[in-house]
Design a protein around this motif. Sequence first.
Motif, PDB file in Angstrom:
ATOM      1  N   SER A  42       0.813  -1.220   0.000  1.00 57.98           N
ATOM      2  CA  SER A  42       0.000   0.000   0.000  1.00 57.98           C
ATOM      3  C   SER A  42       0.847   1.271   0.000  1.00 57.98           C
ATOM      4  O   SER A  42       0.615   2.194  -0.798  1.00 57.98           O
ATOM      5  CB  SER A  42      -0.952  -0.008   1.193  1.00 57.98           C
ATOM      6  OG  SER A  42      -0.250  -0.299   2.393  1.00 57.98           O
ATOM      7  N   PHE A 111      -0.435 -13.267   1.192  1.00 56.71           N
ATOM      8  CA  PHE A 111       0.709 -12.451   1.611  1.00 56.71           C
ATOM      9  C   PHE A 111       1.845 -13.366   2.063  1.00 56.71           C
ATOM     10  O   PHE A 111       1.638 -14.237   2.909  1.00 56.71           O
ATOM     11  CB  PHE A 111       0.328 -11.542   2.787  1.00 56.71           C
ATOM     12  CG  PHE A 111      -0.618 -10.433   2.435  1.00 56.71           C
ATOM     13  CD1 PHE A 111      -0.150  -9.244   1.895  1.00 56.71           C
ATOM     14  CD2 PHE A 111      -1.984 -10.545   2.663  1.00 56.71           C
ATOM     15  CE1 PHE A 111      -1.010  -8.210   1.586  1.00 56.71           C
ATOM     16  CE2 PHE A 111      -2.858  -9.530   2.359  1.00 56.71           C
ATOM     17  CZ  PHE A 111      -2.370  -8.344   1.813  1.00 56.71           C
ATOM     18  N   THR A 142      -1.214  -1.048   8.304  1.00 56.33           N
ATOM     19  CA  THR A 142      -0.553  -2.305   8.652  1.00 56.33           C
ATOM     20  C   THR A 142       0.592  -2.087   9.636  1.00 56.33           C
ATOM     21  O   THR A 142       0.846  -2.919  10.512  1.00 56.33           O
ATOM     22  CB  THR A 142      -0.012  -2.995   7.390  1.00 56.33           C
ATOM     23  OG1 THR A 142      -1.101  -3.241   6.498  1.00 56.33           O
ATOM     24  CG2 THR A 142       0.656  -4.313   7.728  1.00 56.33           C
ATOM     25  N   ASP A 172      -6.297   1.045   5.650  1.00 55.30           N
ATOM     26  CA  ASP A 172      -5.687  -0.112   4.969  1.00 55.30           C
ATOM     27  C   ASP A 172      -5.806  -1.387   5.809  1.00 55.30           C
ATOM     28  O   ASP A 172      -4.814  -2.062   6.090  1.00 55.30           O
ATOM     29  CB  ASP A 172      -4.204   0.201   4.678  1.00 55.30           C
ATOM     30  CG  ASP A 172      -3.525  -0.901   3.853  1.00 55.30           C
ATOM     31  OD1 ASP A 172      -4.159  -1.423   2.939  1.00 55.30           O
ATOM     32  OD2 ASP A 172      -2.363  -1.221   4.167  1.00 55.30           O
ATOM     33  N   TYR A 173      -7.018  -1.730   6.174  1.00 56.70           N
ATOM     34  CA  TYR A 173      -7.243  -2.865   7.085  1.00 56.70           C
ATOM     35  C   TYR A 173      -7.210  -4.185   6.336  1.00 56.70           C
ATOM     36  O   TYR A 173      -8.022  -4.429   5.443  1.00 56.70           O
ATOM     37  CB  TYR A 173      -8.592  -2.690   7.781  1.00 56.70           C
ATOM     38  CG  TYR A 173      -8.956  -3.800   8.751  1.00 56.70           C
ATOM     39  CD1 TYR A 173      -8.038  -4.295   9.667  1.00 56.70           C
ATOM     40  CD2 TYR A 173     -10.249  -4.334   8.759  1.00 56.70           C
ATOM     41  CE1 TYR A 173      -8.374  -5.298  10.562  1.00 56.70           C
ATOM     42  CE2 TYR A 173     -10.608  -5.334   9.654  1.00 56.70           C
ATOM     43  CZ  TYR A 173      -9.666  -5.816  10.554  1.00 56.70           C
ATOM     44  OH  TYR A 173     -10.003  -6.805  11.443  1.00 56.70           O
ATOM     45  N   ARG A 174      -6.264  -5.029   6.661  1.00 51.16           N
ATOM     46  CA  ARG A 174      -6.196  -6.392   6.152  1.00 51.16           C
ATOM     47  C   ARG A 174      -6.184  -7.327   7.357  1.00 51.16           C
ATOM     48  O   ARG A 174      -5.167  -7.454   8.040  1.00 51.16           O
ATOM     49  CB  ARG A 174      -4.932  -6.606   5.312  1.00 51.16           C
ATOM     50  CG  ARG A 174      -4.832  -5.720   4.078  1.00 51.16           C
ATOM     51  CD  ARG A 174      -5.992  -5.947   3.127  1.00 51.16           C
ATOM     52  NE  ARG A 174      -5.926  -5.103   1.962  1.00 51.16           N
ATOM     53  CZ  ARG A 174      -5.421  -5.472   0.788  1.00 51.16           C
ATOM     54  NH1 ARG A 174      -4.931  -6.698   0.637  1.00 51.16           N
ATOM     55  NH2 ARG A 174      -5.418  -4.636  -0.226  1.00 51.16           N
ATOM     56  N   GLY A 186      -5.828 -13.910   2.474  1.00 55.44           N
ATOM     57  CA  GLY A 186      -5.553 -12.485   2.341  1.00 55.44           C
ATOM     58  C   GLY A 186      -6.699 -11.722   1.734  1.00 55.44           C
ATOM     59  O   GLY A 186      -6.692 -10.484   1.711  1.00 55.44           O
ATOM     60  N   GLU A 187      -7.691 -12.443   1.214  1.00 55.53           N
ATOM     61  CA  GLU A 187      -8.788 -11.782   0.498  1.00 55.53           C
ATOM     62  C   GLU A 187      -9.804 -11.139   1.440  1.00 55.53           C
ATOM     63  O   GLU A 187     -10.411 -10.110   1.115  1.00 55.53           O
ATOM     64  CB  GLU A 187      -9.488 -12.808  -0.403  1.00 55.53           C
ATOM     65  CG  GLU A 187     -10.554 -12.191  -1.293  1.00 55.53           C
ATOM     66  CD  GLU A 187     -11.195 -13.222  -2.212  1.00 55.53           C
ATOM     67  OE1 GLU A 187     -12.084 -12.833  -2.977  1.00 55.53           O
ATOM     68  OE2 GLU A 187     -10.802 -14.416  -2.146  1.00 55.53           O
ATOM     69  N   THR A 188     -10.018 -11.728   2.614  1.00 57.09           N
ATOM     70  CA  THR A 188     -11.020 -11.208   3.546  1.00 57.09           C
ATOM     71  C   THR A 188     -10.674  -9.778   3.960  1.00 57.09           C
ATOM     72  O   THR A 188      -9.558  -9.515   4.419  1.00 57.09           O
ATOM     73  CB  THR A 188     -11.119 -12.098   4.792  1.00 57.09           C
ATOM     74  OG1 THR A 188     -11.583 -13.389   4.387  1.00 57.09           O
ATOM     75  CG2 THR A 188     -12.076 -11.513   5.820  1.00 57.09           C
ATOM     76  N   ARG A 189     -11.644  -8.884   3.796  1.00 54.76           N
ATOM     77  CA  ARG A 189     -11.383  -7.467   4.050  1.00 54.76           C
ATOM     78  C   ARG A 189     -11.885  -6.988   5.409  1.00 54.76           C
ATOM     79  O   ARG A 189     -11.497  -5.906   5.860  1.00 54.76           O
ATOM     80  CB  ARG A 189     -12.030  -6.613   2.944  1.00 54.76           C
ATOM     81  CG  ARG A 189     -11.391  -6.775   1.566  1.00 54.76           C
ATOM     82  CD  ARG A 189      -9.908  -6.418   1.597  1.00 54.76           C
ATOM     83  NE  ARG A 189      -9.295  -6.430   0.276  1.00 54.76           N
ATOM     84  CZ  ARG A 189      -9.082  -5.359  -0.462  1.00 54.76           C
ATOM     85  NH1 ARG A 189      -9.431  -4.167  -0.024  1.00 54.76           N
ATOM     86  NH2 ARG A 189      -8.514  -5.460  -1.646  1.00 54.76           N
ATOM     87  N   GLU A 216     -13.391  -0.252   6.548  1.00 57.18           N
ATOM     88  CA  GLU A 216     -12.231   0.186   7.326  1.00 57.18           C
ATOM     89  C   GLU A 216     -12.637   1.167   8.423  1.00 57.18           C
ATOM     90  O   GLU A 216     -12.070   1.153   9.523  1.00 57.18           O
ATOM     91  CB  GLU A 216     -11.180   0.792   6.389  1.00 57.18           C
ATOM     92  CG  GLU A 216     -10.461  -0.298   5.587  1.00 57.18           C
ATOM     93  CD  GLU A 216      -9.602   0.232   4.459  1.00 57.18           C
ATOM     94  OE1 GLU A 216      -8.706  -0.502   4.007  1.00 57.18           O
ATOM     95  OE2 GLU A 216      -9.823   1.380   4.007  1.00 57.18           O
ATOM     96  N   LEU A 278      -8.090  -4.604  -6.679  1.00 55.74           N
ATOM     97  CA  LEU A 278      -6.880  -4.511  -5.864  1.00 55.74           C
ATOM     98  C   LEU A 278      -6.036  -3.315  -6.303  1.00 55.74           C
ATOM     99  O   LEU A 278      -5.753  -3.128  -7.466  1.00 55.74           O
ATOM    100  CB  LEU A 278      -6.079  -5.800  -5.985  1.00 55.74           C
ATOM    101  CG  LEU A 278      -6.843  -7.068  -5.592  1.00 55.74           C
ATOM    102  CD1 LEU A 278      -6.068  -8.308  -5.998  1.00 55.74           C
ATOM    103  CD2 LEU A 278      -7.148  -7.080  -4.105  1.00 55.74           C
TER     104      LEU A 278
END
Length: 639
Positions: A42, A111, A142, A172-174, A186-189, A216, A278
Amino acid sequence: MGTQHKVLDVICIGRIAVDFYGQQIGARLEDTSTFAKYLGGSSGNVAYGTAIQGLRSGMLARVGDEHMGRFLREELQRVGADTQFLITDKHRLTGLVILGIKDQETFPLIFYRDNCADMALTPDDIDESYISSSRALAITGTHLSHQNTRAAVLKALKYAHQHGLRTALDIDYRPVLWGLTSLGDGETRFIESQKVTQELQEVLHHFNLIVGTEEEFHIAGGSTDTLIALQNVRKATQATLVCKRGAQGCSVFEGEIPSSWQLVKLHSGVRVEVLNVLGAGDAFMSGLLRGYMNDEGWEQACRYANACGALVVSRHGCAPAMPTKIELDDYLSREHSVPRPDRDPRLNHLHRVTTRKQQWPELCVFAFDHRKQLADMAHDAGVSEDRIPKLKTLLLRAAQQAAKESGLENNSGILADTTYGQEALNAITGQGWWIGRPIELPSSRPLRLEHGNIGSQLIDWPLEHVVKCLVFYHPHDSAELRQQQDELILDVYSGCCKSGHELLLEIILPDDDKDKDESYYIETMEHFYQLGIQPDWWKLPPLSAENWQQVGKLLETNDPYCRGVLILGLDSPQAQLKAGFAAAAHAPWVKGFAVGRTIFGQASRQWLQGELDDAGLMTQVKQNYQTLIGYWREYRPAV
C-alpha cells in the motif's frame, strides 16, 4: 524550515512489496500458470502514485538485499520518488504478494510476509532531519499492527508534529496482517476485532486526514453501522475523514458526523468495467493527496481520487495501472465526453506513452540484426552459418568499446536477432542499452513474421526489448497487398500495446518499384496513423531537410509522444550517410541513426573468409561505428 522550502511533499511509511499478479483472468489461483511482476504494497503504491501525479514523494521502509528489493528501489527511482531512506535489510527478504483475478467479486490473495523486510522497521530507522524535509507524512495501517513498526510510526508522527507536517492515515485494514485469519486468507477485508479497534483509536488523534472504505471505518469506529462508526472515530480525532463508498464515489467529513446519509454530500465516482479492485484504494489515496497537498479543495481532490481509483480497477496490476498526471488531467478535461475511460483509445495511449521507463534523447544504434545477408556472406566464404553467432558477439563487443570511448552513456543501442544473435542479446540485456529485435521474415512482401504469431513471441521477450518490424510498403501498391500488410501491422501494434513492448516501425520503398519519391514515406506514415497505429519509433531512410520538416509536422499532429525517428543505412557509403545526417540537422524528431552494413559489412566478410582475426574485426567495426557517431554529432552536438 518553511513548507515552501521543503525538499519533499510527502513521505510514505508502511508496506512495500512485490506483487505477482496472475495473468489468467477467471482462473483459480491454484490453476494460474503465469504471473506479472509489479511494485506493490500500500505505501509503495502511494509513493509511486503520488510521484507520477507530480508530488515529490519519498519512501521510508525496508527492502531485502536481493533482486526483488532492488526492483522496488529502481521502480520508485524511475518515477522520481526519493529512496534514500528505503533501507536495505541484510537479514530479511522483501515481502511478496500473490494475487489472482477470478471474477469481479473474487480476488484470491496470499501475503508472503513472515519476518519480511518492511515489517522490520524500527524507531532507529526514523531520522528527524528526513521527516522534517517533507510537508506531509502518509502512514498505512498495517504498520500499526506490530510493536516495532508501531513504535517507528509513532516516532515519525512525533517528529512530524514538531516540524509542522500534515499527517495522513490510510486505514488499509487487512485482517490477515493483524493475525485474525488463516495465513492463506488475504482476500477477507473485514473481521470485527475489539483489540484492533482499540489500537487504531489510540493513534487516530495524531492525524489531520484519515481515509478508508466503509469497512475500514467500521474497524476504526467499532461499529458495522458506517455513520455510527464515523461518529465514534470523530470522538477520537478532529481529522478530516474521507470515506470511500465504492463505485458511488466518496464522502468528506470535516466537522460533526450527520445522523443520516441524506445529509451527506457524495462526490460521485466514475463508471468503468471492473477487472481488478486490488490497488484501487492506493490509487485513490494518491489522487487525493495530490489535491490535498496542493490545497485545491476537497471537491477537486475527490475528482482526482475517484478518477484514479476508477482507472486502476479497469486494469491489471496496482502501481503500473495508476494514471500519470498527464493522463489524469487529459481525462478530467473531457470527462463528460468520455463515458467509459477504460475504453477510451486516447487515454489508453497516454497511459502507454507516459509510463515509459527510460528516456532516449539521442540514439546511435548499431544494427546487426541481419540474417539473410550474413548467411549469404557465410555461403560465399564457404563456411558454416554456425560461425555467425560468434561474429555477432564480437560485433557487440566492438559496439560496447565504441560507445564507451565515444561517451555514449544512455544513448547507445543495438538491433540484434534471435536467429544468430541470442547470445549477444543475453549479454547486453539489463545493461541500460536500447535493444531492438526484428520480427519480420527477411525480404518478405507481403510482410510475414519470422517466428509466427506476435503474441506467442512477445511472451518470452524481456520488456526492455523493442519490437522492430520492417515492411516494404508503397502507398500505390495494390489494395489487396496493402490490406494484407495493414492487417498484420495492426496485429503487431495491438500485441505490443497488450504486452507493453515498444514498437519501431521501419518503412522501405520496395526495390522493384522505380517510383521512389520521398513523399511516399510521409504518405505511408499518415496512412498508418489513420489506421490507429502509433509506433513508439519510426525508422526511415535519409530524407531531404524539407521532408524531415513534413515528418515533424506529421508526428506533432498525430502523436506528440512518439519517441522519434531513426535514420537507416541500407549499406550506404559513409559519405552518403553523412549527407543524410546533415539534412536532418534541424529536425528535432530525428533522434539518431540505426545503421548496420555500413559499419560491419566489409569487416565481417573478411572475418568469415579468414582474412581478419577477432581483434582486427573488432577494431575495424569499432572505428566505423565511431566514425558515424562523429558524423552525427558534427551536426547534432551530444545531448
